[in-house]
Design a protein around this motif. Structure first.
Motif, PDB file in Angstrom:
ATOM      1  N   LYS A 182       0.853  -1.182   0.000  1.00  0.00           N
ATOM      2  CA  LYS A 182       0.000   0.000   0.000  1.00  0.00           C
ATOM      3  C   LYS A 182       0.890   1.233   0.000  1.00  0.00           C
ATOM      4  CE  LYS A 182      -3.653  -1.770   3.008  1.00  0.00           C
ATOM      5  NZ  LYS A 182      -4.196  -1.542   4.368  1.00  0.00           N
ATOM      6  N   CYS A 183       0.457   2.282  -0.672  1.00  0.00           N
ATOM      7  CA  CYS A 183       1.176   3.544  -0.577  1.00  0.00           C
ATOM      8  C   CYS A 183       0.209   4.682  -0.888  1.00  0.00           C
ATOM      9  CB  CYS A 183       2.371   3.568  -1.543  1.00  0.00           C
ATOM     10  SG  CYS A 183       1.923   3.507  -3.287  1.00  0.00           S
ATOM     11  N   GLN A 184       0.632   5.890  -0.641  1.00  0.00           N
ATOM     12  CA  GLN A 184      -0.139   7.056  -1.037  1.00  0.00           C
ATOM     13  C   GLN A 184       0.693   8.320  -0.872  1.00  0.00           C
ATOM     14  OE1 GLN A 184      -3.279   8.690   1.305  1.00  0.00           O
ATOM     15  NE2 GLN A 184      -2.575   7.739   3.181  1.00  0.00           N
ATOM     16  N   PRO A 185       0.433   9.378  -1.668  1.00  0.00           N
ATOM     17  CA  PRO A 185      -0.531   9.437  -2.772  1.00  0.00           C
ATOM     18  C   PRO A 185       0.000   8.706  -4.000  1.00  0.00           C
ATOM     19  CG  PRO A 185       0.687  11.486  -2.657  1.00  0.00           C
ATOM     20  CD  PRO A 185       1.170  10.642  -1.498  1.00  0.00           C
ATOM     21  N   TYR A 186      -0.799   8.684  -5.064  1.00  0.00           N
ATOM     22  CA  TYR A 186      -0.408   7.991  -6.290  1.00  0.00           C
ATOM     23  C   TYR A 186       0.162   8.933  -7.350  1.00  0.00           C
ATOM     24  CZ  TYR A 186      -3.083   4.002  -4.424  1.00  0.00           C
ATOM     25  OH  TYR A 186      -3.547   2.978  -3.647  1.00  0.00           O
ATOM     26  N   HIS A 187       0.335  10.215  -6.987  1.00  0.00           N
ATOM     27  CA  HIS A 187       0.773  11.156  -8.034  1.00  0.00           C
ATOM     28  C   HIS A 187       1.784  12.164  -7.514  1.00  0.00           C
ATOM     29  CE1 HIS A 187      -1.898  13.755  -5.777  1.00  0.00           C
ATOM     30  NE2 HIS A 187      -1.435  14.790  -6.473  1.00  0.00           N
ATOM     31  N   ALA A 222       3.272  13.006 -12.755  1.00  0.00           N
ATOM     32  CA  ALA A 222       3.465  11.553 -12.667  1.00  0.00           C
ATOM     33  C   ALA A 222       2.368  10.888 -11.856  1.00  0.00           C
ATOM     34  CB  ALA A 222       4.823  11.242 -12.045  1.00  0.00           C
ATOM     35  N   ILE A 223       2.083   9.655 -12.245  1.00  0.00           N
ATOM     36  CA  ILE A 223       1.043   8.899 -11.561  1.00  0.00           C
ATOM     37  C   ILE A 223       1.412   7.415 -11.612  1.00  0.00           C
ATOM     38  CG2 ILE A 223      -0.377   8.703 -13.680  1.00  0.00           C
ATOM     39  CD1 ILE A 223      -2.819   9.109 -11.738  1.00  0.00           C
ATOM     40  N   ILE A 224       1.032   6.654 -10.589  1.00  0.00           N
ATOM     41  CA  ILE A 224       1.234   5.203 -10.632  1.00  0.00           C
ATOM     42  C   ILE A 224      -0.116   4.490 -10.642  1.00  0.00           C
ATOM     43  CG2 ILE A 224       3.590   4.945  -9.726  1.00  0.00           C
ATOM     44  CD1 ILE A 224       2.423   4.694  -6.920  1.00  0.00           C
ATOM     45  N   VAL A 225      -0.173   3.384 -11.374  1.00  0.00           N
ATOM     46  CA  VAL A 225      -1.412   2.600 -11.503  1.00  0.00           C
ATOM     47  C   VAL A 225      -1.097   1.105 -11.413  1.00  0.00           C
ATOM     48  CG1 VAL A 225      -2.695   4.294 -12.910  1.00  0.00           C
ATOM     49  CG2 VAL A 225      -1.194   2.631 -14.036  1.00  0.00           C
ATOM     50  N   LEU A 275      -4.863  14.383 -11.594  1.00  0.00           N
ATOM     51  CA  LEU A 275      -4.015  13.503 -10.785  1.00  0.00           C
ATOM     52  C   LEU A 275      -4.363  13.591  -9.302  1.00  0.00           C
ATOM     53  CD1 LEU A 275      -0.488  13.681 -12.481  1.00  0.00           C
ATOM     54  CD2 LEU A 275      -2.602  12.589 -13.252  1.00  0.00           C
ATOM     55  N   LYS A 276      -4.673  14.801  -8.860  1.00  0.00           N
ATOM     56  CA  LYS A 276      -5.023  14.987  -7.441  1.00  0.00           C
ATOM     57  C   LYS A 276      -6.302  14.229  -7.109  1.00  0.00           C
ATOM     58  CE  LYS A 276      -5.906  18.857  -4.262  1.00  0.00           C
ATOM     59  NZ  LYS A 276      -7.374  19.048  -4.409  1.00  0.00           N
ATOM     60  N   GLU A 277      -7.301  14.362  -7.971  1.00  0.00           N
ATOM     61  CA  GLU A 277      -8.567  13.675  -7.701  1.00  0.00           C
ATOM     62  C   GLU A 277      -8.412  12.152  -7.826  1.00  0.00           C
ATOM     63  OE1 GLU A 277     -12.047  15.513  -9.412  1.00  0.00           O
ATOM     64  OE2 GLU A 277     -13.313  13.781  -8.912  1.00  0.00           O
ATOM     65  N   PHE A 278      -7.522  11.716  -8.728  1.00  0.00           N
ATOM     66  CA  PHE A 278      -7.272  10.279  -8.858  1.00  0.00           C
ATOM     67  C   PHE A 278      -6.799   9.715  -7.523  1.00  0.00           C
ATOM     68  CE2 PHE A 278      -4.674   6.525  -9.602  1.00  0.00           C
ATOM     69  CZ  PHE A 278      -5.468   5.783 -10.464  1.00  0.00           C
ATOM     70  N   SER A 279      -5.800  10.341  -6.930  1.00  0.00           N
ATOM     71  CA  SER A 279      -5.307   9.868  -5.628  1.00  0.00           C
ATOM     72  C   SER A 279      -6.409   9.910  -4.586  1.00  0.00           C
ATOM     73  CB  SER A 279      -4.127  10.722  -5.147  1.00  0.00           C
ATOM     74  OG  SER A 279      -2.944  10.367  -5.822  1.00  0.00           O
ATOM     75  N   GLU A 280      -7.141  11.020  -4.569  1.00  0.00           N
ATOM     76  CA  GLU A 280      -8.191  11.181  -3.542  1.00  0.00           C
ATOM     77  C   GLU A 280      -9.212  10.052  -3.596  1.00  0.00           C
ATOM     78  OE1 GLU A 280      -8.006  16.015  -3.219  1.00  0.00           O
ATOM     79  OE2 GLU A 280      -9.815  15.099  -4.087  1.00  0.00           O
ATOM     80  N   ILE A 281      -9.637   9.710  -4.803  1.00  0.00           N
ATOM     81  CA  ILE A 281     -10.662   8.681  -4.944  1.00  0.00           C
ATOM     82  C   ILE A 281     -10.068   7.282  -4.801  1.00  0.00           C
ATOM     83  CG2 ILE A 281     -12.278   7.595  -6.576  1.00  0.00           C
ATOM     84  CD1 ILE A 281     -12.772  10.352  -7.774  1.00  0.00           C
ATOM     85  N   ARG A 282      -8.915   7.079  -5.420  1.00  0.00           N
ATOM     86  CA  ARG A 282      -8.430   5.717  -5.595  1.00  0.00           C
ATOM     87  C   ARG A 282      -7.770   5.123  -4.360  1.00  0.00           C
ATOM     88  NH1 ARG A 282     -10.829   1.990  -7.832  1.00  0.00           N
ATOM     89  NH2 ARG A 282      -9.540   0.365  -8.737  1.00  0.00           N
TER      90      ARG A 282
END
Ligand code: FAD
Ligand code: EGU
Length: 429
Positions: free
Chosen positions: A297-302, A307-310, A350-357
């Motif tokens: 597990k990690c966070q955030p994703y961006h 950059a972003i990780i998936v 990217l910010k919302e991606f981390s927030e939701i994901r």
């Protein structure tokens, strides 16, 4: 900068680097290609379309709703559906060799599908090549990165030379031991945790019968739950089965002779011996070596708008919910929806991606780990079977109000964290 039309007004044409050409990276490439961006996909290994099947990594996987939703969006649902083998339920093998099947969805007959990893990866890579705006680079290993600037350095393994390039956006889809994530970890406030479980896995094979048929009823996922040990079998297109044995590493170590192995199988999985074949069991077992299972597990994703990780790079999980790839595909779908929502404002995307994901990915990592513990301890206990039956009965009675946990995880697009909230409410009832 060049611009092109999109559903949401005009979008800048971006240069996007996808790091990793596995299942999730190649799907991410397709999503960005569809939007007309310049896509550059870098993969460490050779082009898998030119290499024979390699041992290790699961040979086939179960694909469910979340993966279908994503494949549908890139137009690959029908070609994959034709290839995948539907599994309408689990078939449980008792110690004495009798079997019992429990359907996945008695009410609407939904199935999960068994697909070959290599085949799925090949279809995805080939689909990217239909776009002239996609470039594939094999045998390119990311060795370092400055993610704030979108600058990546690759080692070309065929020539031992390095190349450096800059991109508007870097998508890290480089798996559980992600190099992109390692670069992100240098950021302040980046959380990271990983856990290895004491079980490893080893793949065996049940060949087709002499008549070229499946040796077991093929519309099922077969399970041999034995507390500490477990086997799972998924069907392959060529009428064989891939059997995955999960067992503590210390136990694998003890099975160091053919005699010890056969004795172990006689005690725990007697009905599997004639299916696999004595000699094949021995040779396949000692040819392979058990591989570890890790939860990350990690966070955030961006990082900012760069950059972003998936996929596994962002959330590797133990396989006991059959959701790793499904979750990775859902990442791509979410990212695509956010690109539609925010247009070229990558910082917002990217910010919302981390927030939701983050919360949903952590939820499915937890569910998978919880299931590992449950499978180990109480699979066959009467209370567990009662719960499954009661769950299914209430679901039949009120299909929209009462949805069992595995059902909402496997057959809906409900956020994984919502699936847990739902379950907590049911536990109270
Ligand atoms: P990967 O498949 O690991 O791909 C990463 C790619 O990046 C690789 O091709 C690698 O070569 C490349 N790469 C790595 N580092 C670099 C670098 N530095 N530079 C360039 N390229 C790099 N999921 C399901 O949904 N259903 C299942 O039934 C299921 N069963 C499973 C059973 C087992 C035993 C295991 C271990 C996993 C299972 N999973 C399942 C999970 C699934 O395998 C993963 O979630 C999925 O493969 C993740 O895809 P990915 O593309 O993120 O990572
Ligand atoms: C493990 C390894 C059965 C493929 C969890 C079920 C898995 C898969 C289950 C592997 C189990 C376990 C579910 C699906 C799936 C079940 C699920 C697990 C595919 C709760 C290739 N799990 N897996 N649950 O319900 O929701 O059938 O290696 F044995 S598919 Cl551990 Cl649905």
């Amino acid at each position: 900068m060049e611009e092109h039309a999109s559903k949401n007004g005009y979008q800048k044409k971006l240069s996007v680097a996808i790091v990793g050409g596995g299942l999730v990276g190649s799907l991410a490439a397709l999503f960005f290609a569809k939007r007309g961006h310049d896509v550059h996909l870098f993969e460490y290994r050779e082009d898998i379309r030119k290499t024979p099947q390699v041992r290790g990594r699961s040979i086939n996987l179960s694909l469910s709703s979340r993966a279908w939703s994503a494949l549908n969006e890139v137009g690959l649902q029908s070609s994959m559906a034709q290839h995948g083998l539907p599994m309408q339920g689990r078939m449980i093998h008792s110690l004495h060799g009798d079997t019992k099947s429990i359907p996945y969805d008695r009410r609407t007959n939904q199935c999960i599908y068994s697909v070959g990893r290599k085949y799925l990866n090949e279809v995805l890579l080939t689909a990217t090549e239909k776009y002239s705006n996609v470039n594939l680079y094999f045998q390119h290993k990311l060795v370092s990165a400055n993610l704030e600037e979108g600058r990546l350095t690759f080692l070309i393994t065929t020539s031992n030379k390095t190349v450096e390039r800059c991109f508007d956006l870097v998508v890290g889809a480089d798996g559980a031991f992600s190099t992109v994530r390692r670069c992100m970890m240098k950021q302040p406030l980046f959380d990271f945790s990983q856990t290895y479980i004491e079980h490893g896995y080893l793949e065996l094979c049940i060949p087709p019968t002499k008549e070229g048929q499946f040796a077991m009823p093929y519309k099922y996922l077969h399970i041999w739950p034995r507390g500490e040990f477990m086997m799972i079998a998924l069907p392959n297109q060529d009428q064989s089965w891939t059997v995955t044995l999960f067992m503590p590493f210390v136990k694998f170590k003890q099975l160091d002779t053919p005699e010890a192995l056969l004795k172990f199988f006689n005690t725990n999985f007697p009905d599997a011996i004639p299916l696999i074949g004595k000699d094949k069991l021995i040779s396949d077992f000692f040819k392979g070596k058990p591989l570890p299972l890790v939860s990350i597990k990690c966070q955030p994703y961006h990082i900012s708008n760069k950059a972003i990780i998936v996929g596994d790079a962002a959330h590797a999980m133990v396989p006991f919910y059959g959701q790793g790839m499904n979750a990775g595909f859902e990442d791509c779908l979410l990212l695509d929806r956010l690109l539609t929502k925010h247009g070229s404002k990558l910082d917002l995307v990217l910010k919302e991606f981390s927030e939701i994901r983050v919360k949903d990915a952590h939820a499915i990592c937890d569910l998978a780990m919880y299931n590992y513990v449950e499978m180990r301890d109480l699979v066959m206990r009467r209370t567990f079977i009662m719960r499954k039956k009661l769950d299914d009965f209430l679901h039949w009675l009120m299909p929209s109000k009462w949805v069992p946990l595995y059902n909402s995880v496997t057959f809906t697009d409900m956020g994984y964290s919502k699936c847990i909230t739902n379950r907590k409410w049911q536990d109270k009832v």
